[in-house]
Design an enzyme around this catalytic site. Structure first.
Site, PDB file in Angstrom:
ATOM      1  N   TYR A   1      25.700  -5.450 -49.588  1.00 41.42           N
ATOM      2  CA  TYR A   1      24.655  -5.287 -48.429  1.00 41.42           C
ATOM      3  C   TYR A   1      25.171  -4.547 -47.138  1.00 41.42           C
ATOM      4  CZ  TYR A   1      21.120  -8.654 -50.322  1.00 41.42           C
ATOM      5  OH  TYR A   1      20.096  -9.276 -51.143  1.00 41.42           O
TER       6      TYR A   1
ATOM      7  N   LYS B   1      32.112 -11.129 -61.277  1.00 46.10           N
ATOM      8  CA  LYS B   1      32.185 -10.120 -62.200  1.00 46.10           C
ATOM      9  C   LYS B   1      33.423  -9.545 -62.488  1.00 46.10           C
ATOM     10  CE  LYS B   1      30.000  -7.919 -65.705  1.00 46.10           C
ATOM     11  NZ  LYS B   1      29.235  -8.808 -66.770  1.00 46.10           N
TER      12      LYS B   1
ATOM     13  N   ASP C   1      26.689 -12.769 -64.984  1.00 44.47           N
ATOM     14  CA  ASP C   1      25.597 -12.839 -66.250  1.00 44.47           C
ATOM     15  C   ASP C   1      25.778 -14.260 -66.938  1.00 44.47           C
ATOM     16  OD1 ASP C   1      28.413 -12.295 -66.902  1.00 44.47           O
ATOM     17  OD2 ASP C   1      27.698 -10.736 -68.524  1.00 44.47           O
TER      18      ASP C   1
ATOM     19  N   ASP D   1      22.025 -13.779 -53.724  1.00 43.34           N
ATOM     20  CA  ASP D   1      20.774 -13.450 -53.459  1.00 43.34           C
ATOM     21  C   ASP D   1      19.842 -13.739 -54.822  1.00 43.34           C
ATOM     22  OD1 ASP D   1      18.320 -12.309 -52.407  1.00 43.34           O
ATOM     23  OD2 ASP D   1      18.699 -10.559 -53.295  1.00 43.34           O
TER      24      ASP D   1
ATOM     25  N   ASP E   1      17.207 -17.104 -56.248  1.00 43.80           N
ATOM     26  CA  ASP E   1      15.873 -17.095 -56.549  1.00 43.80           C
ATOM     27  C   ASP E   1      15.525 -17.487 -57.943  1.00 43.80           C
ATOM     28  OD1 ASP E   1      14.982 -15.583 -54.281  1.00 43.80           O
ATOM     29  OD2 ASP E   1      13.624 -14.127 -55.403  1.00 43.80           O
TER      30      ASP E   1
HETATM   31  C1  IPM Z   1      16.678 -13.378 -48.810  1.00 42.49           C
HETATM   32  C2  IPM Z   1      15.930 -12.186 -48.972  1.00 42.49           C
HETATM   33  C3  IPM Z   1      16.499 -10.993 -47.999  1.00 42.49           C
HETATM   34  C4  IPM Z   1      18.073 -10.688 -48.729  1.00 42.49           C
HETATM   35  C5  IPM Z   1      15.655  -9.448 -47.895  1.00 42.49           C
HETATM   36  C6  IPM Z   1      14.517 -10.018 -47.280  1.00 42.49           C
HETATM   37  C7  IPM Z   1      16.477  -8.883 -47.089  1.00 42.49           C
HETATM   38  O1  IPM Z   1      15.764 -11.683 -50.284  1.00 42.49           O
HETATM   39  O2  IPM Z   1      16.949 -13.896 -47.975  1.00 42.49           O
HETATM   40  O3  IPM Z   1      17.008 -13.788 -49.851  1.00 42.49           O
HETATM   41  O4  IPM Z   1      18.091  -9.999 -49.675  1.00 42.49           O
HETATM   42  O5  IPM Z   1      19.091 -11.432 -48.474  1.00 42.49           O
HETATM   43 MG    MG Z   2      16.322 -12.927 -51.565  1.00 43.81          MG
END
Ligand code: IPM
Ligand code: MG
Length: 357
Positions: free
Chosen positions: A140, A190, A222, A246, A250
């Protein structure tokens, strides 16, 4: 105690308003004397000032004990240069306050188990783990990064880089947290391919020596992505780099039934922290009062616990959420076809009302 409220874009303002409602109720009930100050971040900040994280916002955050955030981003700002994008504002906020530790608890509520993407036999084993995501390093922030012409072709590139100090400090956060839970860490990398992952693994192994009571395992990302959906009960604390955390957080949210349930805390070396739902700004849902405010409300609970050191009010908020869910109240994301649901505001009001009891 001052709290900076950065509601942001899309559904951010709607869910943040419910989080603030709950914080105000808690403040009244537990005599906490919380003060709130709003500030701009993301696309709305860019529209108003030309900067997704204006100096004025940073100042308000510096004066606050914690930051409570909604979400940022939306199609209106997708074609801006990288440093003007809403997401750049959020990344700069994390970086400015050196909030390197992102804590994302993944907890399946039994009453919502039917929503889980998992098979019901797996659901029965329970899902209760925490993603500890490194937040101010890795790909990042690595340099060089950009786009340029190379040999007549357009190229885009990023740099995935960690130094040992960055890995050590996030590893310590994860080991300490594991020590207060089921004492198991799975470090995700990884290392079969990436140099940065090989350093990551070596430093995590070194750090493990400081925490002999915690059981450490390593897993390739993975494989981890697969294990999250096939055997999530095995995880207690997952230690991840910025990008892997990240993505996996999710994915993990699908286990709990909705991304609208997952809170997060971002911390550095002090008690100051930024608290935000894991979900994004969902521009297509904005302004319709259909978002689920629970991720924001549970983030408010984390704010109480971690930045204000107010354990009892934090537990009260979490209990109120459980109670309201157990009573059958649902937002749109938490129902099956044909079942009735309430809006964002009504859900926030119900949780606040529960807290008043
Ligand atoms: C998160 C989001 C952020 C990230 C974005 C909005 C920059 O996806 O907080 O998980 O990638 O960190
Ligand atoms: Mg995110």
């Amino acid at each position: 105690m001052k709290i900076a409220v950065l509601a942001g874009d899309g559904i951010g303002p709607e869910v943040a308003a419910e989080g603030v409602r709950v914080l105000k109720t808690v403040s009244w009930r537990f005599n906490l004397d919380l003060e709130f100050e709003n500030a701009l971040i993301g696309g709305c900040a860019y529209d108003a000032t030309g900067d997704p994280l204006p100096e004025e916002t940073l100042k308000i955050c510096r004066d606050a004990g914690a930051v409570f955030m909604g979400a940022v981003g939306g199609p209106a700002w997708d074609n801006l240069p990288a440093e003007k994008r809403p997401e750049a504002g959020l990344l700069k906020l994390r970086k400015t306050f050196a909030l390197y530790a992102n804590i994302r608890p993944v907890l399946l509520y039994p009453e919502l188990a039917f929503l889980s993407c998992l098979r019901q036999d797996l659901v029965k084993q329970g899902v209760d783990f925490v993603v500890v995501r490194e937040l101010t390093g890795g790909v990042y922030f690595g340099r060089p990064a950009g786009q340029e012409q190379r040999d007549g072709l357009r190229c885009g590139f990023d740099t995935m880089i960690y130094n040992e100090e960055e890995v050590r400090r996030i590893a310590r956060v994860a080991f300490t947290l594991a020590g207060s839970r089921r004492s198991k860490i799975c470090s995700v990398d990884k290392a079969n391919v990436l140099h940065s992952s090989r350093l990551w693994r070596a430093v995590v192994n070194e750090t493990a020596a400081e925490f002999p009571e915690v059981e450490l395992s390593h897993m390739y990302v993975d494989n981890a992505a697969m294990q999250i959906v096939s055997n999530p009960g095995r995880f207690d604390v997952m230690l991840c780099s910025n990008l892997f955390g990240d993505i996996l957080s999710d994915e993990a949210s699908a286990l709990t039934g909705s991304l609208g349930l997952l809170p997060s805390a971002s911390l550095g070396e002090t008690q100051f922290g930024v608290y935000e739902p894991c979900h994004g700004s969902a521009p297509d849902m904005a302004g319709q009062d259909t978002a689920n405010p629970i991720a924001a409300i549970l983030s408010a609970a984390l704010l109480l616990r971690l930045s204000l050191q107010q354990g009892a009010p934090a537990v009260a908020v979490e209990k109120a959420v459980r109670k309201v869910l157990a009573s059958g109240l649902r937002t749109q994301d938490l129902v099956r076809e044909g079942e009735s649901f309430v809006g964002c505001r009504a859900m926030g009001e119900a949780i606040a009302k529960e807290l008043e009891k």
